[in-house]
Design a protein around this motif. Sequence first.
Motif, PDB file in Angstrom:
ATOM      1  N   ASP A 154       0.818  -1.218   0.000  1.00 21.11           N
ATOM      2  CA  ASP A 154       0.000   0.000   0.000  1.00 21.11           C
ATOM      3  C   ASP A 154       0.851   1.268   0.000  1.00 21.11           C
ATOM      4  OD1 ASP A 154      -2.244  -1.535  -0.004  1.00 21.11           O
ATOM      5  OD2 ASP A 154      -2.774  -1.203   2.094  1.00 21.11           O
ATOM      6  N   LYS A 155       1.947   1.240   0.760  1.00 15.08           N
ATOM      7  CA  LYS A 155       2.773   2.448   0.876  1.00 15.08           C
ATOM      8  C   LYS A 155       3.485   2.797  -0.422  1.00 15.08           C
ATOM      9  CE  LYS A 155       6.733  -0.133   2.734  1.00 15.08           C
ATOM     10  NZ  LYS A 155       7.660  -0.269   3.898  1.00 15.08           N
ATOM     11  N   GLU A 156       3.536   1.848  -1.347  1.00 22.69           N
ATOM     12  CA  GLU A 156       4.216   2.101  -2.619  1.00 22.69           C
ATOM     13  C   GLU A 156       3.257   2.541  -3.725  1.00 22.69           C
ATOM     14  OE1 GLU A 156       6.624  -1.182  -3.814  1.00 22.69           O
ATOM     15  OE2 GLU A 156       7.702  -1.302  -1.893  1.00 22.69           O
ATOM     16  N   CYS A 157       1.968   2.648  -3.411  1.00 17.47           N
ATOM     17  CA  CYS A 157       1.028   3.069  -4.463  1.00 17.47           C
ATOM     18  C   CYS A 157       0.061   4.117  -3.924  1.00 17.47           C
ATOM     19  CB  CYS A 157       0.272   1.870  -5.034  1.00 17.47           C
ATOM     20  SG  CYS A 157      -0.541   0.820  -3.806  1.00 17.47           S
ATOM     21  N   PRO A 158       0.511   5.373  -3.844  1.00 19.57           N
ATOM     22  CA  PRO A 158      -0.363   6.463  -3.390  1.00 19.57           C
ATOM     23  C   PRO A 158      -1.417   6.831  -4.435  1.00 19.57           C
ATOM     24  CG  PRO A 158       1.737   7.343  -4.104  1.00 19.57           C
ATOM     25  CD  PRO A 158       1.882   5.852  -4.123  1.00 19.57           C
ATOM     26  N   ARG A 159      -1.210   6.377  -5.679  1.00 23.46           N
ATOM     27  CA  ARG A 159      -2.135   6.680  -6.772  1.00 23.46           C
ATOM     28  C   ARG A 159      -2.495   5.410  -7.540  1.00 23.46           C
ATOM     29  NH1 ARG A 159      -2.530  12.089  -8.216  1.00 23.46           N
ATOM     30  NH2 ARG A 159      -1.150  13.515  -7.064  1.00 23.46           N
ATOM     31  N   LEU A 207     -12.244   8.908   0.139  1.00 21.10           N
ATOM     32  CA  LEU A 207     -13.323   8.584  -0.792  1.00 21.10           C
ATOM     33  C   LEU A 207     -12.857   7.657  -1.918  1.00 21.10           C
ATOM     34  CD1 LEU A 207     -15.086  12.063  -1.119  1.00 21.10           C
ATOM     35  CD2 LEU A 207     -15.788  10.098   0.257  1.00 21.10           C
ATOM     36  N   THR A 208     -11.640   7.860  -2.366  1.00 23.20           N
ATOM     37  CA  THR A 208     -11.098   7.022  -3.444  1.00 23.20           C
ATOM     38  C   THR A 208     -10.225   5.938  -2.826  1.00 23.20           C
ATOM     39  OG1 THR A 208     -11.058   8.938  -4.930  1.00 23.20           O
ATOM     40  CG2 THR A 208      -9.798   7.009  -5.600  1.00 23.20           C
ATOM     41  N   ARG A 209     -10.821   4.775  -2.631  1.00 25.72           N
ATOM     42  CA  ARG A 209     -10.129   3.688  -1.956  1.00 25.72           C
ATOM     43  C   ARG A 209      -9.280   2.884  -2.942  1.00 25.72           C
ATOM     44  NH1 ARG A 209     -12.822   2.768   2.857  1.00 25.72           N
ATOM     45  NH2 ARG A 209     -10.916   1.631   3.410  1.00 25.72           N
ATOM     46  N   LYS A 210      -8.270   2.218  -2.401  1.00 29.81           N
ATOM     47  CA  LYS A 210      -7.397   1.411  -3.251  1.00 29.81           C
ATOM     48  C   LYS A 210      -7.803  -0.056  -3.199  1.00 29.81           C
ATOM     49  CE  LYS A 210      -3.792   2.858  -1.127  1.00 29.81           C
ATOM     50  NZ  LYS A 210      -2.399   3.123  -0.691  1.00 29.81           N
ATOM     51  N   HIS A 211      -7.643  -0.729  -4.325  1.00 33.31           N
ATOM     52  CA  HIS A 211      -7.977  -2.146  -4.442  1.00 33.31           C
ATOM     53  C   HIS A 211      -6.871  -2.856  -5.212  1.00 33.31           C
ATOM     54  CE1 HIS A 211     -12.116  -1.312  -3.129  1.00 33.31           C
ATOM     55  NE2 HIS A 211     -12.066  -0.264  -3.946  1.00 33.31           N
ATOM     56  N   HIS A 212      -6.604  -4.083  -4.842  1.00 38.10           N
ATOM     57  CA  HIS A 212      -5.587  -4.867  -5.543  1.00 38.10           C
ATOM     58  C   HIS A 212      -6.229  -5.852  -6.508  1.00 38.10           C
ATOM     59  CE1 HIS A 212      -3.047  -3.446  -2.193  1.00 38.10           C
ATOM     60  NE2 HIS A 212      -2.041  -3.636  -3.039  1.00 38.10           N
ATOM     61  N   CYS A 213      -5.698  -5.905  -7.712  1.00 34.64           N
ATOM     62  CA  CYS A 213      -6.140  -6.899  -8.686  1.00 34.64           C
ATOM     63  C   CYS A 213      -5.633  -8.261  -8.230  1.00 34.64           C
ATOM     64  CB  CYS A 213      -5.588  -6.571 -10.075  1.00 34.64           C
ATOM     65  SG  CYS A 213      -5.877  -7.861 -11.312  1.00 34.64           S
ATOM     66  N   ARG A 214      -6.527  -9.244  -8.171  1.00 33.54           N
ATOM     67  CA  ARG A 214      -6.145 -10.566  -7.684  1.00 33.54           C
ATOM     68  C   ARG A 214      -5.278 -11.331  -8.675  1.00 33.54           C
ATOM     69  NH1 ARG A 214      -8.502  -7.483  -3.955  1.00 33.54           N
ATOM     70  NH2 ARG A 214      -9.557  -8.687  -2.330  1.00 33.54           N
ATOM     71  N   ARG A 215      -5.233 -10.898  -9.907  1.00 29.91           N
ATOM     72  CA  ARG A 215      -4.430 -11.611 -10.903  1.00 29.91           C
ATOM     73  C   ARG A 215      -3.024 -11.037 -11.043  1.00 29.91           C
ATOM     74  NH1 ARG A 215      -6.071 -14.922 -15.919  1.00 29.91           N
ATOM     75  NH2 ARG A 215      -4.080 -15.162 -16.965  1.00 29.91           N
ATOM     76  N   CYS A 216      -2.892  -9.707 -11.067  1.00 26.32           N
ATOM     77  CA  CYS A 216      -1.567  -9.100 -11.262  1.00 26.32           C
ATOM     78  C   CYS A 216      -0.986  -8.519  -9.982  1.00 26.32           C
ATOM     79  CB  CYS A 216      -1.619  -8.036 -12.351  1.00 26.32           C
ATOM     80  SG  CYS A 216      -2.576  -6.554 -11.925  1.00 26.32           S
ATOM     81  N   GLY A 217      -1.843  -8.252  -8.969  1.00 32.09           N
ATOM     82  CA  GLY A 217      -1.349  -7.740  -7.696  1.00 32.09           C
ATOM     83  C   GLY A 217      -1.127  -6.240  -7.662  1.00 32.09           C
ATOM     84  N   LYS A 218      -1.413  -5.555  -8.760  1.00 39.02           N
ATOM     85  CA  LYS A 218      -1.223  -4.110  -8.798  1.00 39.02           C
ATOM     86  C   LYS A 218      -2.380  -3.401  -8.110  1.00 39.02           C
ATOM     87  CE  LYS A 218       1.529  -4.164 -13.058  1.00 39.02           C
ATOM     88  NZ  LYS A 218       1.630  -3.713 -14.472  1.00 39.02           N
TER      89      LYS A 218
END
Length: 234
Positions: free
Chosen positions: A44-49, A60-71
């Motif tokens: 999480d700390k490596e992806c502020p955007r 309001l704009t939450r982060k989500h990880h793709c289960r296939r690529c992990g990004k």
Amino acid sequence: MSSEVATRRDAKKLVRSPSGLRMVPEHRAFGSPFGLEEPQWVPDKECPRCMQCDAKFDFLTRKHHCRRCGKCFCDKCCGQKVALPRMCFVDPVRQCAACALVSRKEAEFYDKQLRVLQSGATFLVTFGNSEKSETMVCRLSNNQRFLFLDGDSHHEIEVTHISTVQILTEGFPLGGGSARATGMTLQYSASGADGVTQLKLTAGEDASASRKQSTAWLAAMHKAAKLLYESRDQ
């Protein structure tokens, strides 16, 4: 192969990972050769955007990880939930648009072609440089790790030991179109043997349902080979 060994090969267990519930082989050594390992999530700390649209993450704009690529993505860029059988997920999981497209293309293999391979088809089978052929039923094992060939004799080929797959075709139908598949050659390394062994499968010449089943099996095996080589490159 004894029923005890077959049961051990096919045994599965339900596990929970950070990405969701997965039905995985009880013994890792018996996992599907077409499977993919779960990716490491980008911290999480490596992806502020968002790694797709560059939207800044906040309350309001939450982060989500793709289960296939992990990004890491925002909900708009990673809001699709798509089946991902190559990672053994029980339910559809969140994926980014690019990964969701790939997973949907793979769905036909798991929904249709895998069943064709496991149902089996009849071929004339020639091993190596032998001049003799044997009528055998060729099918993929339930755990997807072996090709079983049954006729007067029985043979098992580990799918992971297959090095090349080539479809044999002949002619072109009147009016154009694709060449007609007549068979397939496989090269594989047999357990306990040096070098590479070649196997040739030839479909019957009749136009019966058996011939159609054999042709469908060849097409499914060609798709399986592509997924197999892709898995090796991951």
